[in-house]
Design a protein around this motif. Structure first.
Motif, PDB file in Angstrom:
ATOM      1  N   HIS A  50      -8.058  -0.519   4.512  1.00  0.00           N
ATOM      2  CA  HIS A  50      -7.025   0.428   3.593  1.00  0.00           C
ATOM      3  C   HIS A  50      -7.736   2.117   3.770  1.00  0.00           C
ATOM      4  CE1 HIS A  50      -6.745  -3.768   2.564  1.00  0.00           C
ATOM      5  NE2 HIS A  50      -5.154  -3.205   1.271  1.00  0.00           N
ATOM      6  N   PHE A 102     -12.605   3.206  -2.821  1.00  0.00           N
ATOM      7  CA  PHE A 102     -12.509   1.589  -2.335  1.00  0.00           C
ATOM      8  C   PHE A 102     -13.345   0.434  -2.786  1.00  0.00           C
ATOM      9  CE2 PHE A 102      -8.779   2.803   0.472  1.00  0.00           C
ATOM     10  CZ  PHE A 102      -7.592   2.044  -0.009  1.00  0.00           C
ATOM     11  N   ASP A 137     -14.631  -8.536  -1.736  1.00  0.00           N
ATOM     12  CA  ASP A 137     -14.336  -8.471  -2.301  1.00  0.00           C
ATOM     13  C   ASP A 137     -14.972  -8.602  -3.948  1.00  0.00           C
ATOM     14  OD1 ASP A 137     -12.356  -7.678  -0.986  1.00  0.00           O
ATOM     15  OD2 ASP A 137     -10.521  -8.575  -1.661  1.00  0.00           O
ATOM     16  N   GLN A 161       1.011  -1.173   0.081  1.00  0.00           N
ATOM     17  CA  GLN A 161       0.105   0.066  -0.235  1.00  0.00           C
ATOM     18  C   GLN A 161       0.567   1.006  -0.189  1.00  0.00           C
ATOM     19  OE1 GLN A 161      -2.959  -0.596  -0.595  1.00  0.00           O
ATOM     20  NE2 GLN A 161      -4.440   1.125   0.145  1.00  0.00           N
ATOM     21  N   ASP A 182     -18.460  -8.016   2.828  1.00  0.00           N
ATOM     22  CA  ASP A 182     -17.301  -8.370   3.386  1.00  0.00           C
ATOM     23  C   ASP A 182     -16.582  -9.039   2.158  1.00  0.00           C
ATOM     24  OD1 ASP A 182     -16.987  -6.774   5.351  1.00  0.00           O
ATOM     25  OD2 ASP A 182     -17.690  -8.720   7.258  1.00  0.00           O
ATOM     26  N   TYR A 213     -13.547  -3.416  -3.338  1.00  0.00           N
ATOM     27  CA  TYR A 213     -12.984  -3.616  -2.198  1.00  0.00           C
ATOM     28  C   TYR A 213     -14.102  -4.502  -1.566  1.00  0.00           C
ATOM     29  CZ  TYR A 213      -7.981  -2.977  -2.071  1.00  0.00           C
ATOM     30  OH  TYR A 213      -6.633  -2.696  -2.342  1.00  0.00           O
ATOM     31  N   ALA A 215     -13.077  -5.296  -9.381  1.00  0.00           N
ATOM     32  CA  ALA A 215     -12.404  -3.999  -9.360  1.00  0.00           C
ATOM     33  C   ALA A 215     -13.219  -3.093 -11.428  1.00  0.00           C
ATOM     34  CB  ALA A 215     -11.404  -4.009  -8.906  1.00  0.00           C
ATOM     35  N   LYS A 272     -12.469  -4.998   4.136  1.00  0.00           N
ATOM     36  CA  LYS A 272     -11.505  -4.406   3.736  1.00  0.00           C
ATOM     37  C   LYS A 272     -10.530  -2.922   3.820  1.00  0.00           C
ATOM     38  CE  LYS A 272      -7.780  -6.301   0.040  1.00  0.00           C
ATOM     39  NZ  LYS A 272      -7.614  -6.929  -1.285  1.00  0.00           N
ATOM     40  N   ALA A 273     -11.815  -2.605   2.855  1.00  0.00           N
ATOM     41  CA  ALA A 273     -12.258  -0.901   2.326  1.00  0.00           C
ATOM     42  C   ALA A 273     -11.771  -0.471   3.803  1.00  0.00           C
ATOM     43  CB  ALA A 273     -13.320  -0.709   1.864  1.00  0.00           C
TER      44      ALA A 273
END
Length: 261
Positions: A179, A165, A128, A77, A126, A171, A131, A175-176
Protein backbone atom coordinates in the motif's frame (compact mmCIF):
# COMPACT_ATOMS: atom_id res chain seq x y z
CA UNK A 1 18.26 22.19 -22.40
CA UNK A 2 20.90 19.86 -20.98
CA UNK A 3 22.14 17.12 -23.34
CA UNK A 4 23.70 14.24 -21.41
CA UNK A 5 26.24 11.91 -23.02
CA UNK A 6 25.23 8.27 -23.68
CA UNK A 7 27.54 6.87 -20.98
CA UNK A 8 25.98 9.28 -18.44
CA UNK A 9 22.50 8.14 -19.44
CA UNK A 10 23.62 4.51 -19.05
CA UNK A 11 24.91 5.34 -15.56
CA UNK A 12 21.60 6.98 -14.63
CA UNK A 13 19.65 3.97 -15.98
CA UNK A 14 21.69 1.63 -13.75
CA UNK A 15 21.24 3.89 -10.72
CA UNK A 16 17.48 4.01 -11.35
CA UNK A 17 17.25 0.21 -11.63
CA UNK A 18 18.95 -0.25 -8.24
CA UNK A 19 16.82 2.50 -6.73
CA UNK A 20 13.62 0.95 -8.08
CA UNK A 21 14.56 -2.46 -6.70
CA UNK A 22 15.31 -1.15 -3.21
CA UNK A 23 12.46 1.37 -3.15
CA UNK A 24 9.84 -1.25 -4.04
CA UNK A 25 10.81 -3.21 -0.92
CA UNK A 26 11.94 -0.74 1.72
CA UNK A 27 11.80 2.80 0.29
CA UNK A 28 14.71 5.21 0.01
CA UNK A 29 15.28 5.09 -3.74
CA UNK A 30 15.53 8.88 -3.93
CA UNK A 31 18.77 8.81 -1.97
CA UNK A 32 20.26 6.87 -4.88
CA UNK A 33 18.78 8.70 -7.88
CA UNK A 34 19.13 12.28 -6.60
CA UNK A 35 22.87 12.04 -5.83
CA UNK A 36 23.38 10.15 -9.11
CA UNK A 37 21.84 12.99 -11.12
CA UNK A 38 23.78 15.64 -9.21
CA UNK A 39 26.97 13.64 -9.83
CA UNK A 40 26.07 13.58 -13.54
CA UNK A 41 26.00 17.37 -13.56
CA UNK A 42 22.24 17.93 -13.53
CA UNK A 43 21.34 21.22 -11.75
CA UNK A 44 19.49 20.83 -8.40
CA UNK A 45 16.09 22.11 -9.55
CA UNK A 46 16.10 19.94 -12.68
CA UNK A 47 17.24 17.04 -10.52
CA UNK A 48 14.18 17.35 -8.27
CA UNK A 49 11.78 17.63 -11.21
CA UNK A 50 13.35 14.80 -13.21
CA UNK A 51 13.47 12.60 -10.11
CA UNK A 52 9.70 12.87 -9.79
CA UNK A 53 9.23 11.81 -13.42
CA UNK A 54 11.38 8.69 -13.10
CA UNK A 55 9.91 7.90 -9.67
CA UNK A 56 6.47 7.64 -11.26
CA UNK A 57 7.62 4.57 -13.16
CA UNK A 58 9.04 2.81 -10.10
CA UNK A 59 6.10 3.48 -7.78
CA UNK A 60 3.51 2.61 -10.45
CA UNK A 61 5.40 -0.53 -11.42
CA UNK A 62 5.53 -1.75 -7.82
CA UNK A 63 1.85 -0.87 -7.32
CA UNK A 64 0.87 -2.93 -10.37
CA UNK A 65 2.97 -5.89 -9.23
CA UNK A 66 1.48 -5.87 -5.71
CA UNK A 67 -2.07 -5.39 -7.06
CA UNK A 68 -1.67 -8.40 -9.35
CA UNK A 69 -0.82 -10.48 -6.29
CA UNK A 70 -4.00 -9.29 -4.56
CA UNK A 71 -2.12 -7.28 -1.91
CA UNK A 72 -3.65 -3.93 -2.90
CA UNK A 73 -7.31 -3.14 -3.55
CA UNK A 74 -6.77 -0.24 -5.95
CA UNK A 75 -10.42 0.85 -5.95
CA UNK A 76 -10.67 0.94 -2.14
CA UNK A 77 -7.36 2.82 -1.94
CA UNK A 78 -8.39 5.59 -4.39
CA UNK A 79 -9.52 8.14 -1.71
CA UNK A 80 -6.13 7.89 0.02
CA UNK A 81 -4.43 8.07 -3.38
CA UNK A 82 -6.23 11.36 -4.10
CA UNK A 83 -5.12 12.75 -0.73
CA UNK A 84 -1.54 11.73 -1.55
CA UNK A 85 -1.75 13.55 -4.92
CA UNK A 86 -3.00 16.70 -3.21
CA UNK A 87 -0.38 16.48 -0.46
CA UNK A 88 2.47 15.95 -2.91
CA UNK A 89 1.30 18.82 -5.10
CA UNK A 90 0.98 21.24 -2.19
CA UNK A 91 4.39 20.22 -0.93
CA UNK A 92 5.98 20.98 -4.29
CA UNK A 93 4.15 24.33 -4.53
CA UNK A 94 5.17 25.38 -1.05
CA UNK A 95 8.72 24.05 -1.22
CA UNK A 96 10.13 27.55 -1.46
CA UNK A 97 8.55 28.73 1.80
CA UNK A 98 8.88 25.60 3.93
CA UNK A 99 12.14 25.51 5.95
CA UNK A 100 13.87 22.87 3.85
CA UNK A 101 17.11 23.17 5.83
CA UNK A 102 15.28 22.10 8.98
CA UNK A 103 13.84 19.05 7.17
CA UNK A 104 17.30 18.08 5.94
CA UNK A 105 18.70 18.46 9.45
CA UNK A 106 16.14 16.27 11.21
CA UNK A 107 15.79 13.70 8.42
CA UNK A 108 18.69 11.41 9.54
CA UNK A 109 17.35 11.27 13.09
CA UNK A 110 13.84 10.42 11.89
CA UNK A 111 15.22 7.58 9.77
CA UNK A 112 17.22 6.24 12.72
CA UNK A 113 14.06 6.35 14.86
CA UNK A 114 12.13 4.38 12.22
CA UNK A 115 14.93 1.81 12.00
CA UNK A 116 14.98 1.40 15.77
CA UNK A 117 11.19 1.00 15.85
CA UNK A 118 11.22 -1.82 13.31
CA UNK A 119 14.38 -3.34 14.78
CA UNK A 120 13.26 -3.57 18.39
CA UNK A 121 9.55 -4.25 17.96
CA UNK A 122 9.60 -8.08 17.95
CA UNK A 123 5.98 -8.69 16.95
CA UNK A 124 6.23 -7.00 13.55
CA UNK A 125 5.30 -9.58 10.91
CA UNK A 126 3.10 -10.04 7.87
CA UNK A 127 0.03 -10.40 10.12
CA UNK A 128 -2.38 -7.46 10.48
CA UNK A 129 -2.88 -6.06 13.98
CA UNK A 130 -5.35 -3.73 15.72
CA UNK A 131 -5.51 -0.36 13.95
CA UNK A 132 -5.08 2.80 16.02
CA UNK A 133 -6.56 4.99 13.26
CA UNK A 134 -9.70 4.38 11.23
CA UNK A 135 -9.17 4.41 7.43
CA UNK A 136 -10.88 7.84 7.27
CA UNK A 137 -8.68 9.38 9.97
CA UNK A 138 -5.55 7.80 8.47
CA UNK A 139 -6.44 9.13 5.02
CA UNK A 140 -7.07 12.65 6.31
CA UNK A 141 -3.96 12.95 8.50
CA UNK A 142 -1.00 10.63 7.92
CA UNK A 143 -1.40 10.32 4.14
CA UNK A 144 -1.45 14.03 3.16
CA UNK A 145 1.22 14.94 5.72
CA UNK A 146 3.70 12.36 4.46
CA UNK A 147 2.82 13.17 0.84
CA UNK A 148 3.38 16.86 1.58
CA UNK A 149 6.84 16.00 2.88
CA UNK A 150 7.48 14.07 -0.35
CA UNK A 151 6.65 17.15 -2.41
CA UNK A 152 8.85 19.40 -0.28
CA UNK A 153 11.90 17.17 0.12
CA UNK A 154 11.26 13.50 -0.66
CA UNK A 155 13.94 11.04 0.52
CA UNK A 156 12.63 8.46 3.00
CA UNK A 157 8.96 8.94 2.09
CA UNK A 158 8.46 5.20 1.58
CA UNK A 159 9.86 4.48 5.04
CA UNK A 160 7.52 7.04 6.60
CA UNK A 161 4.48 5.57 4.82
CA UNK A 162 5.58 2.10 5.92
CA UNK A 163 5.86 3.18 9.57
CA UNK A 164 2.44 4.85 9.44
CA UNK A 165 0.73 1.80 7.96
CA UNK A 166 2.28 -0.55 10.52
CA UNK A 167 2.02 1.66 13.63
CA UNK A 168 -1.27 3.45 12.94
CA UNK A 169 -3.26 1.39 10.42
CA UNK A 170 -2.28 -1.97 11.91
CA UNK A 171 -1.05 -3.47 8.63
CA UNK A 172 1.37 -6.36 8.42
CA UNK A 173 4.75 -5.58 6.87
CA UNK A 174 4.07 -7.01 3.39
CA UNK A 175 0.62 -5.39 3.16
CA UNK A 176 2.09 -2.08 4.36
CA UNK A 177 4.82 -2.29 1.72
CA UNK A 178 2.26 -2.88 -1.02
CA UNK A 179 0.00 0.00 0.00
CA UNK A 180 2.96 2.32 0.53
CA UNK A 181 3.82 2.11 -3.16
CA UNK A 182 0.39 3.26 -4.31
CA UNK A 183 0.42 6.28 -2.02
CA UNK A 184 4.00 7.07 -2.96
CA UNK A 185 2.85 6.99 -6.58
CA UNK A 186 0.13 9.49 -5.70
CA UNK A 187 2.51 11.93 -4.02
CA UNK A 188 4.86 11.59 -7.01
CA UNK A 189 2.00 12.46 -9.38
CA UNK A 190 1.11 15.60 -7.44
CA UNK A 191 4.70 16.87 -7.25
CA UNK A 192 5.38 15.88 -10.87
CA UNK A 193 2.49 17.99 -12.17
CA UNK A 194 3.81 21.04 -10.32
CA UNK A 195 7.36 20.55 -11.58
CA UNK A 196 6.05 20.03 -15.13
CA UNK A 197 4.21 23.36 -15.03
CA UNK A 198 7.47 24.98 -13.95
CA UNK A 199 9.38 23.41 -16.87
CA UNK A 200 12.19 21.88 -14.84
CA UNK A 201 12.09 18.28 -16.10
CA UNK A 202 14.74 16.67 -18.33
CA UNK A 203 12.45 14.37 -20.29
CA UNK A 204 15.05 12.23 -22.05
CA UNK A 205 16.98 11.43 -18.88
CA UNK A 206 13.76 11.03 -16.88
CA UNK A 207 12.23 8.53 -19.30
CA UNK A 208 15.43 6.46 -19.53
CA UNK A 209 15.67 6.40 -15.75
CA UNK A 210 11.97 5.62 -15.60
CA UNK A 211 12.57 2.43 -17.59
CA UNK A 212 15.27 1.44 -15.11
CA UNK A 213 12.94 2.22 -12.21
CA UNK A 214 10.12 0.17 -13.73
CA UNK A 215 12.30 -2.91 -14.26
CA UNK A 216 13.96 -2.62 -10.85
CA UNK A 217 10.62 -2.23 -9.08
CA UNK A 218 9.19 -5.28 -10.84
CA UNK A 219 12.13 -7.40 -9.68
CA UNK A 220 12.07 -6.02 -6.14
CA UNK A 221 8.33 -6.34 -5.59
CA UNK A 222 8.30 -9.95 -6.82
CA UNK A 223 11.08 -10.82 -4.40
CA UNK A 224 9.22 -9.06 -1.58
CA UNK A 225 6.01 -11.00 -2.29
CA UNK A 226 7.92 -14.29 -2.08
CA UNK A 227 9.88 -13.46 1.07
CA UNK A 228 7.57 -11.14 3.02
CA UNK A 229 8.70 -9.75 6.38
CA UNK A 230 11.79 -11.99 6.39
CA UNK A 231 13.23 -9.81 3.61
CA UNK A 232 11.44 -6.50 4.08
CA UNK A 233 12.27 -5.93 7.75
CA UNK A 234 16.07 -6.36 7.48
CA UNK A 235 16.25 -4.42 4.21
CA UNK A 236 14.19 -1.63 5.77
CA UNK A 237 16.65 -1.47 8.69
CA UNK A 238 19.66 -1.34 6.34
CA UNK A 239 17.95 1.29 4.20
CA UNK A 240 16.99 3.55 7.12
CA UNK A 241 20.40 3.46 8.79
CA UNK A 242 22.23 3.65 5.46
CA UNK A 243 20.27 6.71 4.34
CA UNK A 244 20.76 8.35 7.74
CA UNK A 245 24.52 7.87 7.51
CA UNK A 246 24.53 9.05 3.90
CA UNK A 247 22.71 12.26 4.87
CA UNK A 248 24.88 12.94 7.90
CA UNK A 249 28.07 12.50 5.86
CA UNK A 250 26.87 14.96 3.21
CA UNK A 251 29.04 18.12 3.45
CA UNK A 252 25.90 20.17 2.71
CA UNK A 253 24.04 18.69 5.71
CA UNK A 254 22.80 21.67 7.78
CA UNK A 255 23.86 20.03 11.05
CA UNK A 256 27.45 19.72 9.82
CA UNK A 257 27.38 23.31 8.63
CA UNK A 258 25.97 24.57 11.92
CA UNK A 259 28.59 22.62 13.89
CA UNK A 260 31.38 23.63 11.53
CA UNK A 261 32.50 20.04 10.73
Amino acid sequence: MIDLAPHILAFLFAAAFVAGFIDSIAGGGGLITVPAMLLAGVPPLQTLGTNKLQSLFGSSSATIAYARKGLVNVHAQLPMFVMAVLGGGLGAVLATVVPGEVLKAIMPFLLIAIGLYFGFKPRISDEDRHARFTPLLFGLTAVPLIAFYDGVFGPGTGSFFMLAFVALAGYGVLKATAHTKMLNFGSNVGAFLVFTLNGVILWKAGLIMGLGQFLGAQAGSRLAVRSGAKLIKPLLLVTCFGLAIRLMLDPANPVRIWLGI
